[in-house]
Design an enzyme around this catalytic site. Structure first.
Site, short mmCIF file in Angstrom:
data_model
loop_
_atom_site.label_atom_id
_atom_site.label_comp_id
_atom_site.label_asym_id
_atom_site.label_seq_id
_atom_site.Cartn_x
_atom_site.Cartn_y
_atom_site.Cartn_z
N LYS A 72 0.83 -1.22 0.02
CA LYS A 72 -0.19 -0.02 0.06
C LYS A 72 0.80 1.31 0.14
O LYS A 72 0.29 2.27 -0.53
CB LYS A 72 -1.05 -0.06 1.38
CG LYS A 72 -2.00 -1.03 0.97
CD LYS A 72 -2.99 -0.98 2.22
CE LYS A 72 -4.33 -1.62 2.05
NZ LYS A 72 -5.25 -1.57 3.31
N ASP A 108 -9.87 2.95 2.00
CA ASP A 108 -10.29 2.21 3.12
C ASP A 108 -11.10 3.21 4.27
O ASP A 108 -12.06 2.80 4.80
CB ASP A 108 -9.10 1.93 4.11
CG ASP A 108 -8.22 0.53 3.38
OD1 ASP A 108 -9.00 -0.21 2.93
OD2 ASP A 108 -7.25 0.68 3.34
P1 NDP Z 1 -0.85 -1.78 11.04
O1 NDP Z 1 0.38 -2.80 11.07
O2 NDP Z 1 -0.44 -0.68 10.24
O3 NDP Z 1 -1.32 -1.30 12.36
C1 NDP Z 1 -1.33 -2.18 13.44
C2 NDP Z 1 -1.85 -1.37 14.65
O4 NDP Z 1 -2.12 -2.14 15.70
C3 NDP Z 1 -0.75 -0.36 15.44
O5 NDP Z 1 -1.44 0.69 15.67
C4 NDP Z 1 -0.15 -1.27 16.52
O6 NDP Z 1 0.35 -0.55 17.38
C5 NDP Z 1 -1.23 -1.85 16.89
N1 NDP Z 1 -1.13 -3.15 17.67
C6 NDP Z 1 -0.38 -4.48 17.01
N2 NDP Z 1 -0.28 -5.27 18.05
C7 NDP Z 1 -0.77 -4.73 19.15
C8 NDP Z 1 -0.95 -5.14 20.57
N3 NDP Z 1 -0.50 -6.46 20.96
N4 NDP Z 1 -1.29 -4.59 21.39
C9 NDP Z 1 -1.76 -3.16 21.05
N5 NDP Z 1 -1.58 -2.63 20.14
C10 NDP Z 1 -1.10 -3.50 18.90
O7 NDP Z 1 -2.01 -2.62 10.65
P2 NDP Z 1 -3.28 -1.95 9.73
O8 NDP Z 1 -3.64 -0.72 10.34
O9 NDP Z 1 -3.12 -2.42 8.46
O10 NDP Z 1 -4.44 -3.20 10.35
C11 NDP Z 1 -4.99 -3.26 11.64
C12 NDP Z 1 -6.12 -4.05 11.96
O11 NDP Z 1 -7.01 -3.93 10.84
C13 NDP Z 1 -5.73 -5.75 11.26
O12 NDP Z 1 -6.03 -6.46 12.09
C14 NDP Z 1 -6.57 -5.93 10.10
O13 NDP Z 1 -6.88 -7.30 10.28
C15 NDP Z 1 -7.53 -4.90 10.03
N6 NDP Z 1 -7.82 -4.37 8.92
C16 NDP Z 1 -9.40 -4.34 8.49
C17 NDP Z 1 -9.64 -3.96 7.22
C18 NDP Z 1 -11.14 -4.04 6.90
O14 NDP Z 1 -11.58 -3.81 5.70
N7 NDP Z 1 -11.88 -4.34 7.86
C19 NDP Z 1 -8.55 -3.41 6.43
C20 NDP Z 1 -7.40 -3.36 6.76
C21 NDP Z 1 -7.02 -3.86 8.00
P3 NDP Z 1 1.96 0.16 17.63
O15 NDP Z 1 1.92 1.35 16.67
O16 NDP Z 1 2.33 0.49 18.97
O17 NDP Z 1 2.57 -1.11 16.83
#
Ligand code: NDP
Length: 279
Positions: A72, A108
Site C-alpha cells: 500500500k 479504506d
Molecule cells: P498496522 O500494522 O499498520 O497497525 C497495527 C496497529 O495495531 C498499530 O496501531 C499497532 O500498535 C497496533 N497493535 C498491534 N499489536 C498490538 C498489541 N499487541 N497491543 C496493542 N496494539 C497493537 O496494521 P493495519 O492498520 O493495516 O491493520 C490493523 C487491523 O485492521 C488488522 O487486524 C487488520 O485485520 C484490520 N484491517 C481491516 C480492514 C477491513 O477492511 N475491515 C482493512 C485493513 C485492515 P503500535 O503502533 O504500537 O505497533
C-alpha cells in the site's frame, strides 16, 4: 451473465500473499450484476518488480487494480497521480488507469465511514475514540475528520505514533479537536483499528468500553472479537470489520466504473467468503 470474450475488461488485486483475498469474487460478481463485461484477478506481486508489473498491466490493458498488504505504501513511487487522501496518508489501495496515467486512491477510510450507516451512525459533530495508529487507523481518522467529527481521541500502544497522527490531522483539519489521552469523557463511538483481537486479546478495558455508546471493530475474522463480546455484554451497539471491507471495495468499484456499486450483491459474496473461513 456476461461471458468472457474478446472485449472483456480486466481488473485485479496485487498483494503478497494474495490467494486469501475475497475481492476477486466480490468484484467479479459486482461486474456481472451490472452486466459489465469485466473480470477481476489476483496477482501475486514481488516488491522489487512493481514497476515492471505496472508496465505489464498497461501492455495487457488492465483498467484498474486494488493494492493490499504489503504494497500500500510501496506502490506510490510507481503511480502518476494521487488523490488528496492518498497523498496525505502515503497509502494507496485502489488504482485506476486514466488517459494512460495510473491514479492512486485510498478508499479504506471512506469505506469505514460509509459502513457506519449500518450502526445508524454519522460521524458529523461526534466524539470518537480511535484505538491504533497504523495504516488503517490513519485512513479512518482522516475520513472521520473529513466527515466532520467534532473530537477524536487517539490511543495507541506506541504513543509517539498517536502523537504523529494527531500532528498530521491538526495541520489538515484545524477546527478538529484532538487528544492522545483518555480524559474519561463519553464517546459516541469507540473504534478498534489495532490488530489486537485477531487471535486473542482486547484493546480496551471495560471502563473505556463503558464510556462509548457504540463500538466498531475493523477486524472481521473472527467476526466476534473479545472487544465486541464485552461491548455487547455492556449493551452497546456493535459492528465488525465486514462493513469496512465491503464499502472500501464498493468505492473502488465506483471509481473504476463511475456507477453505484451493487452493494447487496457484494455483501452476499463477502458473507459467503467469510463463511468459508468458518466451515
Ligand atoms: P498496522 O500494522 O499498520 O497497525 C497495527 C496497529 O495495531 C498499530 O496501531 C499497532 O500498535 C497496533 N497493535 C498491534 N499489536 C498490538 C498489541 N499487541 N497491543 C496493542 N496494539 C497493537 O496494521 P493495519 O492498520 O493495516 O491493520 C490493523 C487491523 O485492521 C488488522 O487486524 C487488520 O485485520 C484490520 N484491517 C481491516 C480492514 C477491513 O477492511 N475491515 C482493512 C485493513 C485492515 P503500535 O503502533 O504500537 O505497533
Amino acid at each position: 451473465m456476461t461471458l468472457i470474450n474478446g472485449a472483456t475488461e480486466k481488473y485485479g488485486i496485487i498483494g503478497n500473499p494474495v490467494a486469501h483475498s475475497f475481492s476477486p469474487s466480490m468484484q467479479t460478481k459486482a461486474f456481472q450484476a451490472l452486466g459489465i463485461n469485466a473480470v477481476y484477478l489476483p496477482f501475486l506481486a514481488q516488491a522489487d518488480q512493481l514497476g515492471e508489473l505496472l508496465q505489464a498491466f498497461q501492455l495487457i490493458g488492465l483498467k484498474g487494480f486494488n493494492v493490499t498488504v504489503p504494497f500500500k505504501e510501496a506502490i506510490l513511487p510507481h503511480l502518476d497521480e494521487l488523490s488528496p487522501e492518498a497523498q496525505a496518508l502515503g497509502s494507496v489501495n485502489t488504482v485506476t488507469l486514466q488517459e494512460g496515467k495510473w491514479i492512486g486512491y485510498s478508499t479504506d477510510g471512506a469505506g469505514f465511514v460509509r459502513g457506519l450507516a449500518e450502526l445508524d451512525f454519522t460521524p458529523k459533530k461526534a466524539e470518537i475514540c480511535l484505538l491504533g495508529a497504523g495504516g488503517s487507523a490513519k485512513a479512518i481518522a482522516w475520513a472521520l475528520a473529513q466527515a466532520g467529527a467534532a473530537h477524536l481521541t487517539l490511543l495507541n500502544r506506541s504513543p509517539e505514533k498517536a502523537v504523529a497522527l494527531q500532528n498530521l490531522l491538526r495541520q489538515a483539519f484545524p477546527p478538529l479537536s484532538l487528544s492522545t489521552k483518555n480524559q474519561g469523557q463519553d464517546f459516541d463511538l469507540l473504534i478498534n483499528a489495532t490488530s489486537l483481537g485477531m487471535k486473542d486479546g482486547c484493546p480496551a478495558d471495560n471502563k473505556l468500553i463503558a464510556q462509548a455508546k457504540r463500538v466498531s471493530d475493523i477486524i472481521y475474522n473472527p467476526p466476534q472479537t473479545e472487544l465486541l463480546r464485552r461491548a455487547r455484554k455492556l449493551d452497546k451497539a456493535t459492528q465488525n470489520g465486514a462493513a469496512m471491507l465491503l464499502y472500501q471495495g464498493a468505492i473502488a468499484f465506483e471509481i473504476w466504473t463511475k456507477q453505484p456499486a451493487p452493494v447487496t450483491v457484494m455483501q452476499n459474496s463477502l458473507a459467503e467468503s467469510l463463511q468459508t473461513l468458518r466451515s
